[in-house]
Design a protein around this motif. Structure first.
Motif, PDB file in Angstrom:
ATOM      1  N   GLY A  40       0.827  -1.209   0.000  1.00 48.40           N
ATOM      2  CA  GLY A  40       0.000   0.000   0.000  1.00 48.40           C
ATOM      3  C   GLY A  40       0.858   1.255   0.000  1.00 48.40           C
ATOM      4  O   GLY A  40       0.544   2.246  -0.666  1.00 48.40           O
ATOM      5  N   ALA A  44       1.176   4.318  -2.666  1.00 41.60           N
ATOM      6  CA  ALA A  44       1.157   5.744  -2.319  1.00 41.60           C
ATOM      7  C   ALA A  44       2.319   6.478  -2.985  1.00 41.60           C
ATOM      8  O   ALA A  44       2.214   7.665  -3.320  1.00 41.60           O
ATOM      9  CB  ALA A  44       1.220   5.922  -0.806  1.00 41.60           C
ATOM     10  N   LEU A  50      -3.331   1.325  -6.110  1.00 41.47           N
ATOM     11  CA  LEU A  50      -4.012   0.812  -4.921  1.00 41.47           C
ATOM     12  C   LEU A  50      -4.927  -0.354  -5.285  1.00 41.47           C
ATOM     13  O   LEU A  50      -4.908  -1.397  -4.628  1.00 41.47           O
ATOM     14  CB  LEU A  50      -4.813   1.937  -4.257  1.00 41.47           C
ATOM     15  CG  LEU A  50      -5.537   1.584  -2.955  1.00 41.47           C
ATOM     16  CD1 LEU A  50      -4.538   1.217  -1.862  1.00 41.47           C
ATOM     17  CD2 LEU A  50      -6.409   2.762  -2.498  1.00 41.47           C
ATOM     18  N   SER A 157      -5.115  -0.255   2.249  1.00 42.13           N
ATOM     19  CA  SER A 157      -5.507   1.146   2.443  1.00 42.13           C
ATOM     20  C   SER A 157      -4.798   1.749   3.645  1.00 42.13           C
ATOM     21  O   SER A 157      -4.393   2.924   3.615  1.00 42.13           O
ATOM     22  CB  SER A 157      -7.030   1.251   2.616  1.00 42.13           C
ATOM     23  OG  SER A 157      -7.702   0.771   1.473  1.00 42.13           O
ATOM     24  N   ALA A 158      -4.639   0.955   4.695  1.00 41.31           N
ATOM     25  CA  ALA A 158      -3.935   1.444   5.880  1.00 41.31           C
ATOM     26  C   ALA A 158      -2.503   1.819   5.531  1.00 41.31           C
ATOM     27  O   ALA A 158      -2.004   2.886   5.924  1.00 41.31           O
ATOM     28  CB  ALA A 158      -3.954   0.394   6.975  1.00 41.31           C
ATOM     29  N   TYR A 160      -1.402   2.599   2.600  1.00 42.85           N
ATOM     30  CA  TYR A 160      -1.466   3.717   1.648  1.00 42.85           C
ATOM     31  C   TYR A 160      -1.570   5.050   2.380  1.00 42.85           C
ATOM     32  O   TYR A 160      -0.861   6.017   2.070  1.00 42.85           O
ATOM     33  CB  TYR A 160      -2.660   3.507   0.720  1.00 42.85           C
ATOM     34  CG  TYR A 160      -2.787   4.525  -0.383  1.00 42.85           C
ATOM     35  CD1 TYR A 160      -2.166   4.329  -1.611  1.00 42.85           C
ATOM     36  CD2 TYR A 160      -3.551   5.689  -0.202  1.00 42.85           C
ATOM     37  CE1 TYR A 160      -2.286   5.265  -2.635  1.00 42.85           C
ATOM     38  CE2 TYR A 160      -3.677   6.620  -1.217  1.00 42.85           C
ATOM     39  CZ  TYR A 160      -3.048   6.416  -2.426  1.00 42.85           C
ATOM     40  OH  TYR A 160      -3.163   7.337  -3.434  1.00 42.85           O
ATOM     41  N   PHE A 161      -2.457   5.113   3.368  1.00 45.37           N
ATOM     42  CA  PHE A 161      -2.701   6.381   4.054  1.00 45.37           C
ATOM     43  C   PHE A 161      -1.705   6.668   5.176  1.00 45.37           C
ATOM     44  O   PHE A 161      -1.464   7.824   5.513  1.00 45.37           O
ATOM     45  CB  PHE A 161      -4.133   6.407   4.592  1.00 45.37           C
ATOM     46  CG  PHE A 161      -5.173   6.494   3.511  1.00 45.37           C
ATOM     47  CD1 PHE A 161      -5.290   7.622   2.721  1.00 45.37           C
ATOM     48  CD2 PHE A 161      -6.022   5.415   3.250  1.00 45.37           C
ATOM     49  CE1 PHE A 161      -6.227   7.708   1.704  1.00 45.37           C
ATOM     50  CE2 PHE A 161      -6.972   5.487   2.237  1.00 45.37           C
ATOM     51  CZ  PHE A 161      -7.069   6.630   1.462  1.00 45.37           C
ATOM     52  N   LEU A 162      -1.111   5.612   5.751  1.00 43.32           N
ATOM     53  CA  LEU A 162      -0.112   5.834   6.796  1.00 43.32           C
ATOM     54  C   LEU A 162       1.253   6.214   6.225  1.00 43.32           C
ATOM     55  O   LEU A 162       2.102   6.739   6.944  1.00 43.32           O
ATOM     56  CB  LEU A 162       0.037   4.574   7.667  1.00 43.32           C
ATOM     57  CG  LEU A 162      -1.078   4.328   8.684  1.00 43.32           C
ATOM     58  CD1 LEU A 162      -0.881   2.969   9.349  1.00 43.32           C
ATOM     59  CD2 LEU A 162      -1.112   5.426   9.741  1.00 43.32           C
ATOM     60  N   GLY A 163       1.469   5.921   4.948  1.00 47.80           N
ATOM     61  CA  GLY A 163       2.714   6.308   4.313  1.00 47.80           C
ATOM     62  C   GLY A 163       3.919   5.614   4.931  1.00 47.80           C
ATOM     63  O   GLY A 163       3.929   4.390   5.091  1.00 47.80           O
ATOM     64  N   TYR A 166       3.768   2.833   7.618  1.00 44.85           N
ATOM     65  CA  TYR A 166       2.993   1.636   7.291  1.00 44.85           C
ATOM     66  C   TYR A 166       3.322   0.451   8.190  1.00 44.85           C
ATOM     67  O   TYR A 166       2.481  -0.420   8.423  1.00 44.85           O
ATOM     68  CB  TYR A 166       3.206   1.231   5.822  1.00 44.85           C
ATOM     69  CG  TYR A 166       4.557   0.629   5.551  1.00 44.85           C
ATOM     70  CD1 TYR A 166       4.769  -0.747   5.672  1.00 44.85           C
ATOM     71  CD2 TYR A 166       5.636   1.414   5.170  1.00 44.85           C
ATOM     72  CE1 TYR A 166       6.006  -1.303   5.425  1.00 44.85           C
ATOM     73  CE2 TYR A 166       6.874   0.864   4.916  1.00 44.85           C
ATOM     74  CZ  TYR A 166       7.055  -0.485   5.045  1.00 44.85           C
ATOM     75  OH  TYR A 166       8.287  -1.043   4.807  1.00 44.85           O
TER      76      TYR A 166
END
Length: 202
Positions: A40, A44, A50, A157-158, A160-163, A166
């Protein structure tokens, strides 16, 4: 192990994600809680998409369920439990784990596959009792695919958004898995009570 997982994804992309998820189902020490968030994060960064990671993760997870399903179908519970007690330590697997998974399956119905695919430590083992119970393959694949897709979407997704953070997903997912497990147990208890009441009324 983390470096090897990262190298495989970097060199093989989506195919690497798929292969790792197949292996994760066969060898529980390989954690999907690291594989998919890492992929993920790669999405990003623009190295993969994704949706592509989610699809590859889902496909690999479903394909990884089939060997244990067919083993469960070909061999009975007692033979599999005896094998796990003798050799399962290499896979962190015990005969007691097999019996618990089979009891869960027999007691709470096939829907446990759907939600059980999102519970680490249980998700891989559910394929065995499904095979031992001779659950029809299309039905097994349907439940497994939906559950695996939800799990892959959540983890990818986690990441992806945590960058760059992760790697924290592995620590965060534990409480979430316990909640899912608690809901499964609560649902099973409710089914048990409802059946008891129905028998009493009869």
């Amino acid at each position: 192990m983390a470096e090897w997982i990262q190298h495989l994804m970097d060199s093989m992309g989506y195919l690497g994600v798929l292969l790792l998820m197949v292996l994760e189902n066969l060898f529980p020490p390989i954690p999907s809680e690291f594989i998919l968030p890492s992929a993920g994060f790669a999405a990003a960064r623009g190295e993969m998409s994704l949706l592509g990671v989610i699809l590859a993760g889902t496909a690999g997870s479903v394909l990884g369920t089939l060997p244990l399903y067919y083993i469960g179908r070909a061999f009975g519970e007692e033979r599999i439990v005896a094998w796990a007690d003798r050799y399962g330590k290499w896979l962190t697997l015990r005969g007691e784990d097999i019996r618990k998974a089979d009891d869960w399956f027999d007691r709470y119905g096939t829907k446990v596959i759907l939600f059980g695919r999102m519970v680490p430590g249980v998700r891989s083992l559910l394929s065995l009792p499904a095979g031992m119970s001779e659950m029809p393959l299309p039905k097994f694949l349907t439940y497994s695919t939906i559950g695996s897709a939800l799990w892959a979407t959540l983890l990818t997704s986690a990441g992806y958004f945590l960058g760059e953070n992760y790697d924290q997903v592995e620590h965060l997912i534990g409480p979430a898995s316990k909640i899912i497990l608690g809901l499964l147990v609560a649902w099973a208890v409710w089914i048990f009570i409802r059946r008891k009441k129905a028998q009493a009324n009869e």
